[in-house]
Design a protein around this motif. Structure first.
Motif, mmCIF file in Angstrom:
data_model
loop_
_atom_site.group_PDB
_atom_site.id
_atom_site.type_symbol
_atom_site.label_atom_id
_atom_site.label_comp_id
_atom_site.label_asym_id
_atom_site.label_seq_id
_atom_site.Cartn_x
_atom_site.Cartn_y
_atom_site.Cartn_z
ATOM 1 N N UNK A 74 0.843 -1.206 0.000
ATOM 2 C CA UNK A 74 0.000 0.000 0.000
ATOM 3 C C UNK A 74 0.872 1.247 0.000
ATOM 4 N N UNK A 75 1.915 1.260 0.802
ATOM 5 C CA UNK A 75 2.816 2.405 0.808
ATOM 6 C C UNK A 75 3.491 2.606 -0.539
ATOM 7 N N UNK A 76 3.871 1.530 -1.195
ATOM 8 C CA UNK A 76 4.481 1.630 -2.516
ATOM 9 C C UNK A 76 3.477 2.173 -3.527
ATOM 10 N N UNK A 77 2.225 1.766 -3.419
ATOM 11 C CA UNK A 77 1.196 2.282 -4.322
ATOM 12 C C UNK A 77 0.966 3.770 -4.092
ATOM 13 N N UNK A 78 0.962 4.218 -2.847
ATOM 14 C CA UNK A 78 0.845 5.639 -2.561
ATOM 15 C C UNK A 78 2.019 6.408 -3.158
ATOM 16 N N UNK A 79 3.222 5.854 -3.022
ATOM 17 C CA UNK A 79 4.399 6.518 -3.552
ATOM 18 C C UNK A 79 4.370 6.603 -5.072
ATOM 19 N N UNK A 80 3.978 5.541 -5.750
ATOM 20 C CA UNK A 80 3.966 5.528 -7.206
ATOM 21 C C UNK A 80 2.868 6.414 -7.781
ATOM 22 N N UNK A 81 1.768 6.539 -7.078
ATOM 23 C CA UNK A 81 0.616 7.267 -7.641
ATOM 24 C C UNK A 81 0.509 8.694 -7.109
ATOM 25 N N UNK A 82 1.496 9.147 -6.371
ATOM 26 C CA UNK A 82 1.413 10.535 -5.870
ATOM 27 C C UNK A 82 2.132 11.513 -6.767
#
Length: 82
Positions: A74-82
């Protein structure tokens, strides 16, 4: 279309279910039932029954690892999509 792929997926699912049930049964014995039942004569189960600390480690390692993997994803998804 590969007709041989479906049975292997079905067999893989059955294997996962069987190993999940076996893990649940052994973990339930180690944590809950070993305190109330006598020793079984099976060396692995008796070792788990006599242990007071590490029998919880293997049982709690699975949900802790699962949480860590999901939280990192989830943290990686937040980082990639921010």
């Amino acid at each position: 279309m590969n007709r041989n792929a479906a049975p292997s997926k079905l067999n893989t699912g059955h294997v996962i279910i069987v190993f999940s049930f076996l893990f649940f049964a052994v973990a339930s014995y180690a944590v809950l039932f070993s305190a109330f039942l006598p020793l079984t004569g099976i060396s692995v189960l008796d070792l788990l029954a006599k242990d007071t600390h590490y029998k919880y480690f293997a049982l709690l390692l699975i949900p802790t690892t699962s949480y860590f993997v999901i939280a990192n994803w989830v943290g990686w998804q937040y980082y990639r999509n921010s």
